[in-house]
Write a protein that holds these residues in place. Sequence first.
Motif, PDB file in Angstrom:
ATOM      1  N   ARG A  89     -23.727   7.900  14.680  1.00  0.00           N
ATOM      2  CA  ARG A  89     -23.272   8.206  13.491  1.00  0.00           C
ATOM      3  C   ARG A  89     -23.093   6.730  12.877  1.00  0.00           C
ATOM      4  O   ARG A  89     -23.347   5.543  13.415  1.00  0.00           O
ATOM      5  N   ASN A  90     -22.776   6.828  11.440  1.00  0.00           N
ATOM      6  CA  ASN A  90     -22.670   5.635  10.556  1.00  0.00           C
ATOM      7  C   ASN A  90     -21.284   4.785  10.815  1.00  0.00           C
ATOM      8  O   ASN A  90     -20.579   5.255  11.571  1.00  0.00           O
ATOM      9  N   HIS A  91     -21.294   3.323  10.810  1.00  0.00           N
ATOM     10  CA  HIS A  91     -20.472   2.574  11.599  1.00  0.00           C
ATOM     11  C   HIS A  91     -18.886   2.808  11.001  1.00  0.00           C
ATOM     12  O   HIS A  91     -17.983   2.769  11.676  1.00  0.00           O
ATOM     13  N   HIS A  92     -18.940   2.891   9.631  1.00  0.00           N
ATOM     14  CA  HIS A  92     -17.785   3.340   9.049  1.00  0.00           C
ATOM     15  C   HIS A  92     -16.971   4.260   9.430  1.00  0.00           C
ATOM     16  O   HIS A  92     -15.894   4.473   9.579  1.00  0.00           O
ATOM     17  N   SER A  93     -17.875   5.443   9.666  1.00  0.00           N
ATOM     18  CA  SER A  93     -17.137   6.803   9.995  1.00  0.00           C
ATOM     19  C   SER A  93     -16.560   6.683  11.347  1.00  0.00           C
ATOM     20  O   SER A  93     -15.442   7.246  11.500  1.00  0.00           O
ATOM     21  N   VAL A  94     -16.979   5.605  12.159  1.00  0.00           N
ATOM     22  CA  VAL A  94     -16.577   5.862  13.730  1.00  0.00           C
ATOM     23  C   VAL A  94     -15.343   4.867  13.860  1.00  0.00           C
ATOM     24  O   VAL A  94     -14.946   4.700  15.017  1.00  0.00           O
ATOM     25  N   GLY A  95     -15.187   3.911  12.921  1.00  0.00           N
ATOM     26  CA  GLY A  95     -13.976   3.011  12.972  1.00  0.00           C
ATOM     27  C   GLY A  95     -14.533   1.591  13.068  1.00  0.00           C
ATOM     28  O   GLY A  95     -13.711   0.822  13.443  1.00  0.00           O
ATOM     29  N   MET A  96     -15.888   1.365  13.142  1.00  0.00           N
ATOM     30  CA  MET A  96     -16.333   0.005  13.164  1.00  0.00           C
ATOM     31  C   MET A  96     -16.990  -0.584  11.890  1.00  0.00           C
ATOM     32  O   MET A  96     -18.034  -1.005  11.857  1.00  0.00           O
ATOM     33  N   GLN A 454     -15.603  16.683  17.406  1.00  0.00           N
ATOM     34  CA  GLN A 454     -16.575  15.716  17.169  1.00  0.00           C
ATOM     35  C   GLN A 454     -17.350  15.448  15.936  1.00  0.00           C
ATOM     36  O   GLN A 454     -17.499  16.513  15.177  1.00  0.00           O
ATOM     37  N   LEU A 455     -17.390  14.180  15.264  1.00  0.00           N
ATOM     38  CA  LEU A 455     -18.019  14.029  14.175  1.00  0.00           C
ATOM     39  C   LEU A 455     -19.574  14.567  14.132  1.00  0.00           C
ATOM     40  O   LEU A 455     -20.200  14.350  15.302  1.00  0.00           O
ATOM     41  N   PRO A 456     -19.850  15.027  13.280  1.00  0.00           N
ATOM     42  CA  PRO A 456     -21.400  15.594  13.023  1.00  0.00           C
ATOM     43  C   PRO A 456     -22.341  14.230  13.650  1.00  0.00           C
ATOM     44  O   PRO A 456     -21.925  12.935  12.785  1.00  0.00           O
ATOM     45  N   VAL A 457     -23.395  14.398  14.032  1.00  0.00           N
ATOM     46  CA  VAL A 457     -24.396  13.333  14.253  1.00  0.00           C
ATOM     47  C   VAL A 457     -25.083  13.097  12.737  1.00  0.00           C
ATOM     48  O   VAL A 457     -25.687  14.087  12.218  1.00  0.00           O
ATOM     49  N   HIS A 458     -25.023  11.673  12.288  1.00  0.00           N
ATOM     50  CA  HIS A 458     -25.686  11.513  11.145  1.00  0.00           C
ATOM     51  C   HIS A 458     -26.992  10.937  11.096  1.00  0.00           C
ATOM     52  O   HIS A 458     -27.870  11.074  10.008  1.00  0.00           O
ATOM     53  N   GLY A 459     -27.660  10.775  12.549  1.00  0.00           N
ATOM     54  CA  GLY A 459     -29.066  10.178  12.355  1.00  0.00           C
ATOM     55  C   GLY A 459     -30.095  11.431  12.736  1.00  0.00           C
ATOM     56  O   GLY A 459     -29.720  12.376  13.161  1.00  0.00           O
ATOM     57  N   THR A 460     -31.319  10.765  12.734  1.00  0.00           N
ATOM     58  CA  THR A 460     -32.287  12.016  12.752  1.00  0.00           C
ATOM     59  C   THR A 460     -33.391  11.612  14.011  1.00  0.00           C
ATOM     60  O   THR A 460     -33.672  10.343  14.154  1.00  0.00           O
ATOM     61  N   TRP A 541     -21.899   5.063  -4.197  1.00  0.00           N
ATOM     62  CA  TRP A 541     -20.613   5.419  -4.376  1.00  0.00           C
ATOM     63  C   TRP A 541     -20.295   6.820  -3.523  1.00  0.00           C
ATOM     64  O   TRP A 541     -19.450   6.916  -2.995  1.00  0.00           O
ATOM     65  N   SER A 542     -21.025   7.520  -3.742  1.00  0.00           N
ATOM     66  CA  SER A 542     -20.929   9.121  -3.064  1.00  0.00           C
ATOM     67  C   SER A 542     -21.196   8.870  -1.803  1.00  0.00           C
ATOM     68  O   SER A 542     -20.450   9.576  -0.960  1.00  0.00           O
ATOM     69  N   GLU A 543     -22.141   8.028  -1.166  1.00  0.00           N
ATOM     70  CA  GLU A 543     -22.397   8.214   0.285  1.00  0.00           C
ATOM     71  C   GLU A 543     -21.220   7.202   0.662  1.00  0.00           C
ATOM     72  O   GLU A 543     -20.752   7.613   1.929  1.00  0.00           O
ATOM     73  N   ALA A 544     -20.930   6.181   0.385  1.00  0.00           N
ATOM     74  CA  ALA A 544     -19.629   5.601   0.570  1.00  0.00           C
ATOM     75  C   ALA A 544     -18.359   6.343   0.731  1.00  0.00           C
ATOM     76  O   ALA A 544     -17.493   5.991   1.941  1.00  0.00           O
ATOM     77  N   ALA A 545     -18.050   7.272  -0.260  1.00  0.00           N
ATOM     78  CA  ALA A 545     -16.887   8.158  -0.060  1.00  0.00           C
ATOM     79  C   ALA A 545     -17.311   9.043   1.231  1.00  0.00           C
ATOM     80  O   ALA A 545     -16.297   9.369   1.843  1.00  0.00           O
ATOM     81  N   ARG A 546     -18.435   9.629   1.199  1.00  0.00           N
ATOM     82  CA  ARG A 546     -18.677  10.626   2.432  1.00  0.00           C
ATOM     83  C   ARG A 546     -18.596   9.793   3.819  1.00  0.00           C
ATOM     84  O   ARG A 546     -18.100  10.435   4.800  1.00  0.00           O
ATOM     85  N   TYR A 547     -18.623   8.577   3.898  1.00  0.00           N
ATOM     86  CA  TYR A 547     -18.831   8.070   5.180  1.00  0.00           C
ATOM     87  C   TYR A 547     -17.701   7.058   5.374  1.00  0.00           C
ATOM     88  O   TYR A 547     -17.732   6.213   6.153  1.00  0.00           O
ATOM     89  N   ASP A 548     -16.649   7.008   4.579  1.00  0.00           N
ATOM     90  CA  ASP A 548     -15.402   5.988   4.893  1.00  0.00           C
ATOM     91  C   ASP A 548     -15.614   4.827   4.828  1.00  0.00           C
ATOM     92  O   ASP A 548     -14.845   4.200   5.605  1.00  0.00           O
ATOM     93  N   VAL A 549     -16.341   4.557   3.994  1.00  0.00           N
ATOM     94  CA  VAL A 549     -16.534   2.933   3.686  1.00  0.00           C
ATOM     95  C   VAL A 549     -15.465   2.223   3.160  1.00  0.00           C
ATOM     96  O   VAL A 549     -15.127   1.198   3.769  1.00  0.00           O
ATOM     97  N   PHE A 550     -14.649   2.957   2.377  1.00  0.00           N
ATOM     98  CA  PHE A 550     -13.538   2.138   1.706  1.00  0.00           C
ATOM     99  C   PHE A 550     -12.134   2.022   2.581  1.00  0.00           C
ATOM    100  O   PHE A 550     -12.127   2.595   3.489  1.00  0.00           O
TER     101      PHE A 550
END
Length: 742
Positions: A89-96, A454-460, A541-550
């Motif tokens: 998963r993307n790092h912001h989404s998991v808390g890192m 569980q969060l969905p897997v973001h990778g491929t 900005w859309s992806e940042a909101a989706r993956y909890d960057v802020f």
Amino acid sequence: MTTASEPGHVGTTYADSRPWWPEPPRPPEGSPDIILVVLDDVGFGTLGCYGSEIATPAIDALAGNGLRYTNFHVTPLCSPTRASLLTGRNHHSVGMSLLSNADSGFPSKRGTITPHAATVAEVLKDNGYSTACYGKWHLAPLDQTSSVGPFDQWPLARGFERYYGFLEGISDQFYPELVQDNQRVEPPKTPEEGYHLTEDLVDHAIDFVSDQKSSAPDKPYFLYLALGTAHTPHQAPREYLERVRGRYDQGWDEVRAARHAEQLRAGVIPPGTDLAPRNDSVVPWDELPADDRRVMARMQEAFAAMVEHTDDQLARLFAHLERLGTRENTMIVLMSDNGASQEGGRDGTVNTIAYENGDSVTTAQNLAGLDEIGGPRNHSNYPWGWAQAANTPLKRYKQNTHAGGVRAPLVVSWPRGITDSGLRSQFHHVIDVAPTILDLVGADMPELRHGLPQLPVHGTSLRYTFGGADETTRRGTQYFEMYGHRAIWHEGWKAVAYHERGTSYDDDVWELYHLDEDFSECHNLAAQHPEVLQNLIGRWWSEAARYDVFPLDDRNFAERAARYHSASSPRRRRSYRYYPGMTRVPGGITPLIYDRSFTIEAAVDMTAGDEGVLVAHGDVCGGHVLYVRNGQLHYEYNHQGTRYHVAGPLHGSPERLAMRFTKTGQLCGKASLWCDDSEIGVGTIASTARFMIGWQGLTIGRDSLSPVSWDYPRGFAFTGALRHLDFTLADDGPFDVHEVID
């Protein structure tokens, strides 16, 4: 009566009962053993198989019978990459969002991996794999890494059955602060006896594989080998330092040009790829003073020696697999966590703590440590010019979202499963590694684990690339963010903004590159294609909101680690009492003495002739120590290599020995020594640490690893009786340790 379809039956006696045994989870027949090797701060152009003159024959051979990825990306920093690597998963989404050193008080910045994101180790263990982790962890907040935990973010709680390594983000290679499973331990040997951390970690990896194939030969394993190479300090055994002596006297301009030419020849980069211009503040080698060239060449020698030493250790592991006959069905993944480090500064450094405190090291200071570079007596990091050479042909560095920070080497070798070896140019990201591993073993990331959604897997999965170089990438979009630097890749285009710390994000200038035609990000097309750029900025900005960057946060991590702590953190105390027998207190939990008055007081039983260290905190780069020697009480404060020393004579049979530091101005003060109720010495400490005194932690009654002072023998255990030792912090510092800072 029990029927044949029933698993078993418990009757009144054994005679009318039928035994049964639950089946353990088993992966599919033929599932591969998996070894995941992570290098640290190794840029795109560092390894031999990526165009470098650094000798890495073991890694090159791995690439030769496997795959080299040239369009693989990571996050620009170590903890976030590792969190994404292990979770998919993307790092912001998991808390890192940043480093695990501190909890900054926001969901994306906890410094932990949320339990809603299972690791690949947890899933593989659930599916019948054995799991082990050796080396760097850096996925637990450092104020949770003492010997009393909490342990819920340590390796054994996140899917690994065995662990040996270091929990922090950095380690002295000769004097590591080691953890085995959930217990802090001392290194098995000293540097004088030939100890080096990389050799130790590979020894443990070899032993793990031997145990596995001896006791459970049909059970596959997942081995995560996260080496310290080539994070600062750049350290290697003396023979490796000697064999590269003089190799880099020609300087970074010639080395970078030669690597670029070799990359073009070998097809690692597309024909026509430009060599990026020098990064800001990188001086042409020929314009540097002779002393600068001398010390900077030596720093690069230490880096190269460390990489070559590591390659030899990996060769031992790979040869062991061949001896066991298991190499054919072992998938080895080797990658770096980010690009080469800019943390050595413009001139390089023999003292990495200076960088963390926002200070520079002069050429004179570097020259004074010249002959110790690469050894156990200093911590060197090379200058920006060599870091850019490590990232050839790219621009910028680790921490940045330009290619030099996020494009990294990736080698995958699996003789049984990959027959079409060669280069792969499909765009991929570190979040794709975990899905690849699970795809190969037929396991799915669960939707629910231990009762938690569980969060969905973001990778491929990369598995589709194993079959051929011509496959079209299956990735569409990937965002990046670190310290306010931002970027997004979408269908071959990349928008990227470099952020100056402390400035408005609105002032950042976005650049646009067509990576399908401009591998090294040399041709900014923002003016030619404004509509493409605006589309990508909006998509970021859309992806940042989706993956909890802020929220975006550009503050220095050392400041955050010193000032921001959860409500349960030990660092929110003003007083500490330490007792004999305690294990080392890691640096992330030591008393926050920075820029404030404080007292150290030791309750002792001693007679004339007793001596030794009462308390030591830090290492060769910086620290402070209170000790008794030759009938005197001594206090030494090592500020980034500048040493301040105060001493005073003892009298009688002391019961209380103390040092009282009184702040007299910003980052300076006076140290007074006390024997019972008598002041016996006083001295000025003209400069003190701003955020971090040293990487190494605190011990009482000895100084057993990298020494704070050279004025006593190794370890120098206190021969008297130390009942306890107290730290008391005053409230005159730049912040209140009790409060959460807004």
